[in-house]
Design an enzyme around this catalytic site. Sequence first.
Site, mmCIF file in Angstrom:
data_model
loop_
_atom_site.group_PDB
_atom_site.id
_atom_site.type_symbol
_atom_site.label_atom_id
_atom_site.label_comp_id
_atom_site.label_asym_id
_atom_site.label_seq_id
_atom_site.Cartn_x
_atom_site.Cartn_y
_atom_site.Cartn_z
ATOM 1 C CG ASN A 1 -36.494 -14.580 70.971
ATOM 2 O OD1 ASN A 1 -35.282 -14.406 70.883
ATOM 3 N ND2 ASN A 1 -37.048 -15.305 71.927
ATOM 4 C CG HIS B 1 -38.478 -14.126 77.451
ATOM 5 N ND1 HIS B 1 -37.998 -13.460 76.343
ATOM 6 C CD2 HIS B 1 -37.946 -15.381 77.401
ATOM 7 C CE1 HIS B 1 -37.230 -14.282 75.641
ATOM 8 N NE2 HIS B 1 -37.174 -15.438 76.270
ATOM 9 C CD GLU C 1 -38.162 -9.727 75.448
ATOM 10 O OE1 GLU C 1 -38.129 -8.961 74.467
ATOM 11 O OE2 GLU C 1 -38.395 -10.958 75.346
ATOM 12 C CB SER D 1 -38.617 -18.007 74.215
ATOM 13 O OG SER D 1 -38.078 -18.803 75.194
#
Length: 653
Positions: free
Chosen positions: A481, A431, A443, A410
């Site tokens: 993120n 991800h 992702e 991540s």
Amino acid sequence: MSKTIEFSATVSATTRNGVLVVTIDNPPVNATSVDVRSGLEKALAHAETAPDVTGVVVTGAGKTFIGGADIKEFGKPATEPTLPAVIEKIEGLSKPVVAALNGAALGGGLEVALACHYRVASPAAQVGLPEVKLGIVPGAGGTQRLPRLIGIPAALDLITSGRSVKAEEALTFRIIDDVAAGDLVETAISAASALAGKPLRRTGDLTVAAVDPAEVEKASVKILAKARGQKAPAEAVRLVTSSNRPLAEGLADERATFLALRDSREAAALRHVFFAERESSKVEGLEGVEPRPVKTIGICGLGLMGSGIAVAALGAGYSVIGLDQTVEAAEKGRERIIGLLERNVASGRLDQAGFEAQKARLSVTAEDVDLAPCDLVVEAVFDDLAVKTDLFQRLDKVIRPDAVLATNTSYLNPDEIAAATAHPERVLGLHFFSPAHVMRLLEVVRCAKTAPDVLATGLAVAKKLRKLPVVTGVTEGFIGNRIFSAYRREAEFLLEDGALPHEIDAALEDYGFPMGLFAVYDMAGLEIAWARRKRQAATRNPSARYVEIADTLCEAGRLGQKAGRGWYAYPDGKRTIDPEVTTIIEAARAKKCIVPRAFSKGEILERMLGAMALEGEALLAERIAARSSDIDLVMINGYGFPAHKGGPMFAKA
Ligand code: T1G
């Protein structure tokens, strides 16, 4: 069979045994564009007057019956004939009209079928009125004719959820009259011939079955609560529950409501999301690039993420070989995966035969070499660079040179992990979001050296896993993120400037987020982000604004809901504002001599959404994200951004 009559560019017909078989051929999904509508209108007029025609069958070319109204026409000036006008002609025809549902009949497509006098479907067909997913209500009779056919409670469920049902369930609902065992069109022609000259069952003339008002009220309250302020579901409830009135009155109300919603910001946002989802897997430079074949997927680390990924892969038909550090750990992983599959059986998402088949495609091991047959290996081990690079170096030695290696990191830099292998061109990031067998978002990280066919393989696997792939370049936290960090940073600045956690959360929940930021923080636990902040402390830019409040909470043992307190306190598990947190925040302000001020919900939103969009602009400028709609999809499908607001980039536009 007579010669083909072209009624328009997309509508043609032949006569078979006296029945006019009308075929709509408007790729890709036979949407009811103006050409389809005028072609249908001409076909009906022909059928009405042609002495050799005793009935009509309407069907679609390809794998779709009608995918609905042409969404691309929304917002453009209306062109005659309208779909309601065509539908009225179908229902009013003096000869039987039979719908032969060869595939999806959605939205306007089902509304066309509902106006027909009989409906037969192929076993592969699905029907539904998904309009609420586009921020609108059915606009061509769905809210009035469906209750007449299947009753208000069932119609309420289908129209306010927008879910589609397969042929067998549609038959149970009595939305359709038959599922063709043999040739669909032949079955429909026989039905039309059998109905010829007989009184026709016009859906619009049916009476809405009486229902227990308390039952409807109870269902409506539940639907409205779930809608969290969205207009379309509320209007759908109103139209369906009031459908026991003269048809013309109900249709006029429905049409006016549809037109008003169609031009709303909410509908524009959901249309944006609809097309964004269809764009996200289109990657420049990958046209015509063949993905590598993948049948067997290896998964390293069978913890929470690894077991979720395994369940998704088994559900998609892949064989799975799970690897963990010890035989015990591998066996525990297997039990965890089987446990998730058993839950799928218990919830009816998987039948026993499917369970056995998936279980049979799963094996686990503690030996690297057992991954040799894998076409793709996904690692979901502890998020530590040394652990991951060591694993990839080991895998390099046992898997085939053409096999693909994927990291589920991540926050780490996948380029560094790839660089530690002999074939960095076969490495990419996949991800997943937790729980990986539930969350749609994936992702797909394009590393510096990822080969085009490896990226294409990642996208193909994502599609087969029924995930929503969004391609991202390499940056800390990728798209999601990284934007989440900017959003959280702005929230902490707001705390120092005068707002409180519950005020920020209230503004976000009012806006449509299922849960405010600080409540999410407490649910996830504060320790992971704290550990990362401590890791970054040495390299942090000393001149950049840094808010210490979260660190202070962690040092005080306020690590979140699991610890019984974090940004909030949780006496009896209930989220409660804690004056101790307010004291900590006030102390932090005083330490920086910040004079706090009050913030309205609008100001809080302005700053939070502004911070997200600003970071999004940076991601576009750095070419980490290919398009702003990709950023919107990530925040909607991974971070709770309300879809009916379109995402941070759409909302700012
Ligand atoms: N209008 C215009 N384009 C459409 C479309 C539509 N209704 N549906 C799909 N497309 C395009 C899509 O953008 C993509 O384009 C291509 O078709 C293939 O789509 C009066 C007003 C039918 C189950 O909400 O659910 O009727 O990317 O990749 O996986 O009450 O498409 O190739 O350029 O999704 O095979 C209600 C929407 C409309 C159904 C096929 N209908 N469509 O799935 O293909 S509102 C819907 C779907 C309405 C009336 C109201 C799916 C599908 P491109 P795809 P698929």
